[in-house]
Design an enzyme around this catalytic site. Structure first.
Site, short mmCIF file in Angstrom:
data_model
loop_
_atom_site.label_atom_id
_atom_site.label_comp_id
_atom_site.label_asym_id
_atom_site.label_seq_id
_atom_site.Cartn_x
_atom_site.Cartn_y
_atom_site.Cartn_z
CE1 TYR A 22 -30.48 8.10 -15.12
CE2 TYR A 22 -31.29 6.43 -13.64
CZ TYR A 22 -31.41 7.09 -14.79
OH TYR A 22 -32.21 6.98 -15.79
CB SER B 183 -18.01 9.17 -7.73
OG SER B 183 -18.12 10.41 -8.25
CG ASP C 183 -21.63 17.17 -11.68
OD1 ASP C 183 -20.96 16.75 -12.10
OD2 ASP C 183 -22.36 16.34 -10.70
CD GLU D 226 -22.71 12.03 -15.47
OE1 GLU D 226 -21.65 12.72 -15.14
OE2 GLU D 226 -22.95 10.98 -15.16
CG HIS E 210 -18.79 14.56 -14.43
ND1 HIS E 210 -18.88 14.17 -13.45
CD2 HIS E 210 -17.25 14.35 -14.92
CE1 HIS E 210 -17.81 13.87 -12.70
NE2 HIS E 210 -16.99 13.91 -13.63
ZN LIG Z 1 -20.35 14.66 -11.94
#
Ligand SMILES: [Zn+2]
Length: 297
Positions: free
Chosen positions: A147, A154, A163, A206, A209
């Protein structure tokens, strides 16, 4: 029609370090990663720009994934705590007071939210923005590799990702999510991990994101249905690519990394540089109205 000739040549100056005066070529308030390039006017119509090798790891288009970690110097200098900057957070909520983001990206996000509001979509919130490596480490330890990505790998660690949630319901079903899927690319944002591209991104879908890559890139990626991985490959294959977005023409060129990267850009033309974080730099030249930009190798 007037034609500019842009010579994109790599000059190998053996034994000669850059002697051009360091000069800020930041021509666009939205671009903050080109400040180390040096520029000199070689003729009336062109500026010769020497691109420092470090540029490969900096800029809005850098690829950050499991294979390519961020370069620490690539983190924008304008990252702020959003809750301390009310002028940046009009019209949407924050999950908590720890959320940080690049001021520039927050401003563009704010403009997007205002336009969404005009369409009657107004329940946005930011649930995560920039995360420093210790925050990422904590997340990675708590959530595990399935996750969360390890620190440095990242997009949140470079400050270009956010996000986005809805205060109504899950973003996957909320009007806010649908609006973003349709319009985010008009503002320089891309849905970074789409449902149909998990084999390419290596990350599950996602819907929350979003990654800032800037215009015209976000629009081209959206029009061609390309992820960042695919788009950077596409630009490399093309070498030079011309795009027209909302009536504005752009010349986008890929310059492979070398010890001395020098390009010539027409004077008076706005341009941006961004590395791909792998092996080259993308030069995006904004064409003036009524002109063609022709690029020669
Ligand atoms: Zn994210």
């Amino acid at each position: 029609m007037k034609k500019w000739l842009v010579s994109l040549s790599l000059l190998l100056l053996v034994g000669c370090e850059s002697v051009l005066p360091a000069q800020n070529v930041n021509m666009n308030a939205q671009e903050n990663n080109v400040d180390q390039a040096s520029e000199s006017t070689s003729k009336d119509m062109y500026n010769t720009v020497t691109i420092p090798k470090e540029q490969v790891h900096k800029g809005n288009l850098v690829l950050v994934n499991k294979e390519y970690p961020i370069h620490p110097d690539a983190i924008p200098a304008d990252i702020v705590y959003l809750y301390e900057n009310n002028e940046l957070t009009q019209g949407y909520g924050l999950l908590d007071n720890t959320i940080q983001l690049s001021t520039n990206i927050a401003q563009i996000f704010g403009e997007m939210i205002q336009d969404a509001d005009k369409d009657g979509v107004s329940h946005f919130m930011i649930s995560s923005g920039y995360r420093d490596e210790s925050e990422q480490e904590k997340l990675y330890e708590e959530k595990g590799g399935e996750y969360a990505l390890p620190p440095g790998y990242s997009e949140h660690n470079i400050g270009f990702a956010l996000d986005i949630g809805s205060t109504l319901e899950s973003i996957s079903t909320a009007p806010e999510g649908a609006w973003l899927q349709e319009h985010a690319s008009e503002y320089g944002f891309i849905l970074r991990y789409p449902e149909d591209k998990t084999d390419i991104t290596g990350i599950m879908y996602e819907p929350w994101h979003f990654r800032y890559v800037g215009l015209p890139h976000s629009k081209i990626m959206d029009d061609k249905n390309l992820t960042l991985e695919e788009y950077l490959d596409f630009l490399k294959e093309q070498g030079n690519y011309t795009a027209t977005i909302d009536g504005q023409n752009y010349q986008i060129s890929f310059v492979p990394v070398s010890d001395h990267m020098t390009i010539e850009v027409p004077a008076q033309h706005q341009y941006e540089l961004s590395g791909n974080n792998v092996d080259g730099v993308i030069v995006t030249i904004h064409q003036n109205e009524g002109e063609d930009v022709e690029v020669m190798e």
